[in-house]
Design a protein around this motif. Structure first.
Motif, mmCIF file in Angstrom:
data_model
loop_
_atom_site.group_PDB
_atom_site.id
_atom_site.type_symbol
_atom_site.label_atom_id
_atom_site.label_comp_id
_atom_site.label_asym_id
_atom_site.label_seq_id
_atom_site.Cartn_x
_atom_site.Cartn_y
_atom_site.Cartn_z
ATOM 1 N N SER A 3 -31.284 -12.417 17.445
ATOM 2 C CA SER A 3 -30.946 -13.402 18.469
ATOM 3 C C SER A 3 -30.993 -14.822 17.924
ATOM 4 N N ALA A 4 -31.919 -15.101 16.995
ATOM 5 C CA ALA A 4 -31.984 -16.452 16.412
ATOM 6 C C ALA A 4 -30.703 -16.749 15.637
ATOM 7 N N ASN A 5 -30.185 -15.776 14.920
ATOM 8 C CA ASN A 5 -28.944 -15.949 14.167
ATOM 9 C C ASN A 5 -27.775 -16.172 15.128
ATOM 10 N N PHE A 6 -27.748 -15.439 16.219
ATOM 11 C CA PHE A 6 -26.702 -15.587 17.232
ATOM 12 C C PHE A 6 -26.699 -17.005 17.790
ATOM 13 N N ILE A 7 -27.882 -17.544 18.044
ATOM 14 C CA ILE A 7 -27.992 -18.885 18.623
ATOM 15 C C ILE A 7 -27.512 -19.937 17.631
ATOM 16 N N GLN A 8 -27.798 -19.764 16.338
ATOM 17 C CA GLN A 8 -27.438 -20.763 15.343
ATOM 18 C C GLN A 8 -25.953 -20.787 15.036
ATOM 19 N N LYS A 9 -25.215 -19.741 15.334
ATOM 20 C CA LYS A 9 -23.823 -19.649 14.917
ATOM 21 C C LYS A 9 -22.867 -20.443 15.802
ATOM 22 N N SER A 10 -23.265 -20.824 16.972
ATOM 23 C CA SER A 10 -22.347 -21.512 17.864
ATOM 24 C C SER A 10 -23.067 -22.582 18.676
ATOM 25 N N ILE A 11 -22.438 -23.719 18.791
ATOM 26 C CA ILE A 11 -23.014 -24.819 19.573
ATOM 27 C C ILE A 11 -23.140 -24.427 21.029
ATOM 28 N N ILE A 12 -22.118 -23.778 21.561
ATOM 29 C CA ILE A 12 -22.158 -23.407 22.981
ATOM 30 C C ILE A 12 -23.284 -22.427 23.244
ATOM 31 N N ASN A 13 -23.591 -21.562 22.273
ATOM 32 C CA ASN A 13 -24.718 -20.640 22.442
ATOM 33 C C ASN A 13 -26.036 -21.396 22.476
ATOM 34 N N LYS A 14 -26.163 -22.442 21.658
ATOM 35 C CA LYS A 14 -27.368 -23.270 21.680
ATOM 36 C C LYS A 14 -27.530 -23.938 23.048
ATOM 37 N N ILE A 15 -26.430 -24.475 23.537
ATOM 38 C CA ILE A 15 -26.477 -25.162 24.831
ATOM 39 C C ILE A 15 -26.851 -24.182 25.933
ATOM 40 N N LEU A 83 -29.188 -32.386 24.006
ATOM 41 C CA LEU A 83 -28.771 -31.339 23.083
ATOM 42 C C LEU A 83 -27.343 -31.593 22.593
ATOM 43 N N LEU A 84 -26.443 -31.940 23.511
ATOM 44 C CA LEU A 84 -25.065 -32.240 23.112
ATOM 45 C C LEU A 84 -25.004 -33.438 22.183
ATOM 46 N N LYS A 85 -25.799 -34.449 22.473
ATOM 47 C CA LYS A 85 -25.816 -35.635 21.615
ATOM 48 C C LYS A 85 -26.280 -35.261 20.214
ATOM 49 N N LYS A 86 -27.366 -34.506 20.136
ATOM 50 C CA LYS A 86 -27.934 -34.148 18.832
ATOM 51 C C LYS A 86 -27.055 -33.155 18.083
ATOM 52 N N GLU A 87 -26.502 -32.182 18.776
ATOM 53 C CA GLU A 87 -25.791 -31.087 18.114
ATOM 54 C C GLU A 87 -24.295 -31.341 17.935
ATOM 55 N N VAL A 88 -23.697 -32.206 18.764
ATOM 56 C CA VAL A 88 -22.241 -32.399 18.700
ATOM 57 C C VAL A 88 -21.872 -33.845 18.395
ATOM 58 N N VAL A 89 -22.328 -34.758 19.220
ATOM 59 C CA VAL A 89 -21.874 -36.147 19.123
ATOM 60 C C VAL A 89 -22.335 -36.802 17.821
ATOM 61 N N ASP A 90 -23.620 -36.701 17.495
ATOM 62 C CA ASP A 90 -24.120 -37.334 16.271
ATOM 63 C C ASP A 90 -23.437 -36.779 15.016
ATOM 64 N N PRO A 91 -23.311 -35.441 14.866
ATOM 65 C CA PRO A 91 -22.595 -34.935 13.684
ATOM 66 C C PRO A 91 -21.126 -35.358 13.639
ATOM 67 N N LEU A 92 -20.473 -35.441 14.790
ATOM 68 C CA LEU A 92 -19.077 -35.900 14.799
ATOM 69 C C LEU A 92 -18.977 -37.360 14.392
ATOM 70 N N HIS A 93 -19.961 -38.166 14.786
ATOM 71 C CA HIS A 93 -19.993 -39.566 14.338
ATOM 72 C C HIS A 93 -20.149 -39.642 12.817
ATOM 73 N N GLU A 94 -21.004 -38.771 12.259
ATOM 74 C CA GLU A 94 -21.172 -38.739 10.800
ATOM 75 C C GLU A 94 -19.847 -38.407 10.117
ATOM 76 N N ILE A 95 -19.155 -37.397 10.629
ATOM 77 C CA ILE A 95 -17.870 -36.994 10.045
ATOM 78 C C ILE A 95 -16.853 -38.129 10.179
ATOM 79 N N ALA A 96 -16.816 -38.777 11.327
ATOM 80 C CA ALA A 96 -15.889 -39.894 11.533
ATOM 81 C C ALA A 96 -16.201 -41.042 10.568
ATOM 82 N N ASP A 97 -17.483 -41.316 10.352
ATOM 83 C CA ASP A 97 -17.862 -42.364 9.395
ATOM 84 C C ASP A 97 -17.387 -42.014 7.986
ATOM 85 N N ARG A 98 -17.553 -40.750 7.608
ATOM 86 C CA ARG A 98 -17.077 -40.307 6.286
ATOM 87 C C ARG A 98 -15.560 -40.416 6.195
#
Length: 145
Positions: A3-15, A83-98
């Motif tokens: 179950s831990a692996n299942f949760i880590q594989k998808s953002i929506i599963n984490k949420i 959770l969305l900020k930490k798991e989605v928005v912040d990483p997308l900002h990092e990618i956009a900065d790159r």
């Protein structure tokens, strides 16, 4: 698959997991609080007073219950927001900065892939694109010399 692996594989599963976990914890807390309230003999007189107030002032009581429901709904909403900020928005900002840095010609810095979910897949794809661009630029530069 654990179950831990299942949760880590998808953002929506984490949420989903965090939201459901929050709802379960809140439900258990509510059961405990209600149990403590109803164990007390004086509670019945208190509840009778609340019901009498509700009969006499139905609109006020309905507004009060609506306010309590809103407060209870805020907990999973706030949890989901962070959770969305930490798991989605912040990483997308990092990618956009790159991406911005690459558009300015800074193509040498490697993009670390730290995750195995959708964001990690995006990071991998972006890193492959960066490497392809670097090879193309190096090839063009060597051809011009």
């Amino acid at each position: 698959m654990g179950s831990a692996n299942f949760i880590q594989k998808s953002i929506i599963n984490k949420i989903l997991f965090i939201t459901i976990t929050g709802a379960v914890v809140i439900s258990f807390l509510a059961v405990g609080i209600f149990y403590l309230i109803f164990v007390n003999e004086g509670t019945y007189h208190f509840l009778e007073n609340i019901l009498n107030y509700a009969k006499e002032h139905p609109l006020n009581f309905a507004i009060f219950l609506g306010f309590l429901t809103f407060q209870a709904a805020l907990i999973p909403i706030v949890m989901t927001y962070f959770l969305l900020k930490k798991e989605v928005v912040d990483p997308l900002h990092e990618i956009a900065d790159r991406m911005e840095k690459i558009s300015m010609g800074e193509i040498d810095e490697e993009i670390p892939v730290k995750r195995e979910d959708e964001i990690g897949h995006l990071q991998e794809s972006f890193e492959r694109m960066r490497m392809s661009l670097k090879v193309i630029i190096e090839k063009l530069e060597s051809d011009q010399l």
